[in-house]
Design a protein around this motif. Structure first.
Motif, PDB file in Angstrom:
ATOM      1  N   PRO A  73       1.878  -0.815   2.490  1.00  0.00           N
ATOM      2  CA  PRO A  73       0.560  -1.109   1.921  1.00  0.00           C
ATOM      3  C   PRO A  73      -0.492  -0.066   2.266  1.00  0.00           C
ATOM      4  N   TRP A  74      -0.419   0.483   3.490  1.00  0.00           N
ATOM      5  CA  TRP A  74      -1.352   1.551   3.855  1.00  0.00           C
ATOM      6  C   TRP A  74      -1.259   2.717   2.872  1.00  0.00           C
ATOM      7  N   ASP A  75      -0.031   3.063   2.476  1.00  0.00           N
ATOM      8  CA  ASP A  75       0.177   4.173   1.542  1.00  0.00           C
ATOM      9  C   ASP A  75      -0.270   3.794   0.131  1.00  0.00           C
ATOM     10  N   LEU A  76       0.202   2.645  -0.338  1.00  0.00           N
ATOM     11  CA  LEU A  76       0.057   2.273  -1.753  1.00  0.00           C
ATOM     12  C   LEU A  76      -1.377   1.956  -2.142  1.00  0.00           C
ATOM     13  N   GLN A  77      -2.188   1.476  -1.215  1.00  0.00           N
ATOM     14  CA  GLN A  77      -3.568   1.151  -1.558  1.00  0.00           C
ATOM     15  C   GLN A  77      -4.379   2.394  -1.942  1.00  0.00           C
ATOM     16  N   HIS A 128      -2.541  11.653  -0.745  1.00  0.00           N
ATOM     17  CA  HIS A 128      -2.946  10.712   0.290  1.00  0.00           C
ATOM     18  C   HIS A 128      -1.990   9.525   0.404  1.00  0.00           C
ATOM     19  N   VAL A 129      -1.153   9.288  -0.586  1.00  0.00           N
ATOM     20  CA  VAL A 129      -0.135   8.247  -0.474  1.00  0.00           C
ATOM     21  C   VAL A 129       0.926   8.656   0.545  1.00  0.00           C
ATOM     22  N   ASN A 141       0.732   7.011   6.286  1.00  0.00           N
ATOM     23  CA  ASN A 141      -0.601   6.468   6.495  1.00  0.00           C
ATOM     24  C   ASN A 141      -0.545   5.339   7.509  1.00  0.00           C
ATOM     25  N   ALA A 142      -1.522   5.305   8.382  1.00  0.00           N
ATOM     26  CA  ALA A 142      -1.624   4.212   9.345  1.00  0.00           C
ATOM     27  C   ALA A 142      -3.096   4.004   9.694  1.00  0.00           C
ATOM     28  N   THR A 178      -4.362  -4.774  -3.655  1.00  0.00           N
ATOM     29  CA  THR A 178      -5.625  -4.222  -4.132  1.00  0.00           C
ATOM     30  C   THR A 178      -5.644  -2.734  -3.807  1.00  0.00           C
ATOM     31  N   PHE A 179      -6.545  -2.011  -4.451  1.00  0.00           N
ATOM     32  CA  PHE A 179      -6.572  -0.557  -4.300  1.00  0.00           C
ATOM     33  C   PHE A 179      -7.962  -0.091  -3.897  1.00  0.00           C
ATOM     34  N   LEU A 180      -7.989   0.953  -3.087  1.00  0.00           N
ATOM     35  CA  LEU A 180      -9.255   1.530  -2.663  1.00  0.00           C
ATOM     36  C   LEU A 180      -9.835   2.392  -3.773  1.00  0.00           C
TER      37      LEU A 180
END
Length: 430
Positions: free
Chosen positions: A29-33, A163-164, A299-300, A349-351
């Motif tokens: 989820p950290w990556d995909l958002q 960034h993903v 991503n973390a 959800t997405f940033l």
């Protein structure tokens, strides 16, 4: 008028055999958002003699290829699977499709033209490759693009990384490793770890991604400037914030963030503070909180947010604002992070960028000035045009130990007001 001329562009692939090959990498989820956002764009400015530049390009291409052996995800592409229910899944295909390498020349631009102006010059945007591309374009575009721009008396090495695939820590892990290989190391000092240990069910089925409407309109006019805060200045801000809040819990970074938060909103709405909300967002790291293994590559980070009224923010002082930030950060526990990921799996959800929040990004802990590619340490670090919005603050370590440089991005009238604001000016070093 100075301009940048592209001399050549090519694809750099992994040349050797990777000792720990991976073919596919699941995304968290950290990556995909981050799919709709822009890539990470950071670049380093070096002074180099013209004679050194002649063999520099071939050397950097060769060392980049060798470095990618250790970072196969950056030589791959995003891959997607469409499902019958209208959802879509993404993963990382480590297929060695290659990274992009651009060689450019800015024939009328010198090192001082980039490092000395108070405002960041507009030409800097053209030093970065892959501008204005969302991360989801990584299904067809390289996940890493490098542009080496020759200057009259130096060079600017810019990296655009999807960034993903990386956050700031992973980005600088790669750059640090590339500089080691470039200056003759046989291997890298820190091995990346690609294993995903966080226990969240995947692959994730995501709703169809739609183009952000803001990408279809003219970007807002923004100005950028770097403000330097010395170690001594940061100590004073920290002491003042802790004294006002009657505590010893506030860190230098939290005090600086509170100072930036208050300054922006004080200068944004000089005539009407009463009804304005003043949101604040800070990226908080998850590696130590989970914890994740040393060298975790991906991503973390998560965005932590707090909001007060602009009147409260300005009139209560730096200690009050810093305690709000301190309390917000303290809430980012391992349990809270895991719950956030589990909730995201149920309702993805997405940033998106934009809005008027003051957003603190990057970190003064990144190893920026240790990136010696074989001709000395960089003179300065700058970020590219991606992810810029009114209120974004990009933090870098200063060249001298203990200081912090803040790359401020604001609407022109707000930046001009801050430059004339006595309370703000008192706290930074020109």
């Amino acid at each position: 008028m100075a301009k940048v001329e592209v001399i050549s562009s090519c694809i750099i692939r992994i040349a050797g055999s990777n000792a720990n090959p991976i073919s596919r990498l699941d995304l968290t989820p950290w990556d995909l958002q981050l799919l709709p956002l822009d890539p990470i764009q950071k670049g380093l400015l070096f002074h180099i003699s013209p004679q050194s530049q002649q063999t520099l390009i071939d050397h950097l291409k060769s060392s980049l290829s060798r470095t990618l052996e250790f970072f196969p995800p950056l030589a791959g592409r995003l891959a997607s699977t469409a499902h019958d229910d209208g959802t879509i899944s993404f993963f990382l295909n480590c297929n060695n499709a290659g990274a992009e390498f651009v060689h450019a020349v800015a024939v009328e631009t010198s090192v001082s033209d980039i490092s000395e102006p108070k405002r960041i010059p507009k030409i800097l945007a053209s030093f970065f490759p892959q501008n204005s591309l969302p991360n989801w374009d990584g299904v067809s575009k390289p996940l890493l693009a490098v542009q080496v721009t020759e200057l009259v008396d130096g060079v600017f090495i810019a990296c655009t990384a999807n960034h993903v695939v990386v956050d700031g820590i992973s980005f600088w892990h790669f750059v640090n490793s590339w500089s080691e290989i470039s200056r003759g190391f046989a291997t890298i000092s820190k091995t990346p770890v690609f294993k995903r240990d966080v226990d969240v069910k995947r692959p994730f089925r995501l709703p169809r991604l739609e183009q952000d409407p803001s990408r279809c309109s003219a970007p807002p006019l923004l100005l950028e400037r770097v403000f330097h805060f010395s170690k001594q200045t940061l100590s004073k801000l920290k002491a003042r914030a802790n004294s006002e809040a009657a505590t010893d819990k506030i860190s230098s970074l939290q005090a600086l963030s509170a100072h930036l938060w208050r300054s922006v909103w004080r200068c944004r709405f000089l005539d009407d503070q009463r009804c304005q909300e003043a949101p604040f967002v800070m990226l908080v790291g998850g590696r130590a909180r989970i914890p994740l293994p040393e060298g975790y590559f991906g991503n973390a980070v998560m965005g932590a947010k707090t909001t007060v009224s602009a009147a409260e923010l300005v009139h209560e002082g730096i200690g009050h604002a810093a305690m709000k930030i301190n309390e917000m950060v303290a809430q980012q526990t391992r349990e809270a992070i895991i719950k956030q990921m589990e909730d995201w799996a149920v309702n993805p959800t997405f940033l998106r960028k934009g809005g008027l929040a003051v957003v603190i990004t990057s970190s003064p802990r990144h190893n920026v000035y240790g990136n010696d590619f074989g001709w000395g340490k960089p003179l300065a670090v700058r970020s590219g045009p991606g992810q810029k919005s009114d209120g974004k603050m990009t933090l870098f370590p200063a060249a001298e130990t203990g200081g912090i440089d803040v790359e401020v991005c604001l609407a022109p009238e707000t930046l001009r007001a801050i430059e004339g604001d006595a309370e703000f000016i008192e706290a930074f070093t020109v």
